[in-house]
Write a protein that holds these residues in place. Structure first.
Motif: not given
Length: 185
Positions: A49-74
């Motif tokens: 947007k406007d020549g820049k990249l932005y990350l979209l955030f939402t408040l989410r629930s908490e998870k524990k003891d998990m393997w985390i895989t960051p997945v980027v989507g456009f």
């Protein structure tokens, strides 16, 4: 039958194509798909947007003891969030560059599994509504990592990623079970 969309801006396409090329260099593919059944992914939606990249955030629930895989989507620049208010309190955008050069930033250090880890905490005030958000913990760590990969610049604060080779520290950070991932954002 799909409808043709509006013509895309060349600058927006170039921004997204550059980001995708940088991300592809760091994609581990299915290398860890055989590991632990107790795993999850975190979607990091990027919006140009406007020549820049932005990350979209939402408040989410908490998870524990998990393997985390960051997945980027456009997502499309015309995207308008319509969250369920029972599940999502707010939706906001933060410029990706903010996670390398923040205005308000704090960090602390903790030891996890014998390893010293930096806990990032960003305070971001949305210029549209004046609300200040605190982005910390695992969410902040993912945002810093994606900013390092895509923007390829050194941050204005200390990180525990090897800036010349991001893969080994990202494996340590995201692909090992997270015992106390306390971030809700």
């Amino acid at each position: 039958m799909s409808r043709p969309g509006p013509p895309q801006e060349p600058a927006r396409n170039s921004l997204i194509d550059d980001a995708k090329a940088r991300l592809k260099k760091h994609d581990c593919g299915t290398e860890y798909s055989h590991c632990s059944s107790n795993k999850c992914s975190i979607l990091l939606p990027l919006l140009a947007k406007d020549g820049k990249l932005y990350l979209l955030f939402t408040l989410r629930s908490e998870k524990k003891d998990m393997w985390i895989t960051p997945v980027v989507g456009f997502i499309d620049s015309n995207f308008e969030a319509r969250p369920n208010p029972d599940e999502v309190k707010n939706v906001f955008l933060v410029p990706l560059e903010y996670f390398l050069r923040p205005r308000v930033y704090h960090q602390s250090h903790v030891t996890r599994c014998g390893r010293r880890v930096i806990v990032h905490c960003f305070e971001y005030t949305d210029p549209e509504d004046g609300v200040t958000y605190c982005i910390r913990g695992l969410t902040a760590r993912c945002a810093v990592f994606i900013a390092l990969v895509i923007l390829g610049e050194k941050p204005s604060f200390e990180v525990d990623f090897n800036l010349s080779d991001l893969i080994p520290p990202s494996e340590e950070s995201f692909l090992k079970p997270q015992k106390h991932a306390l971030s809700k954002l």
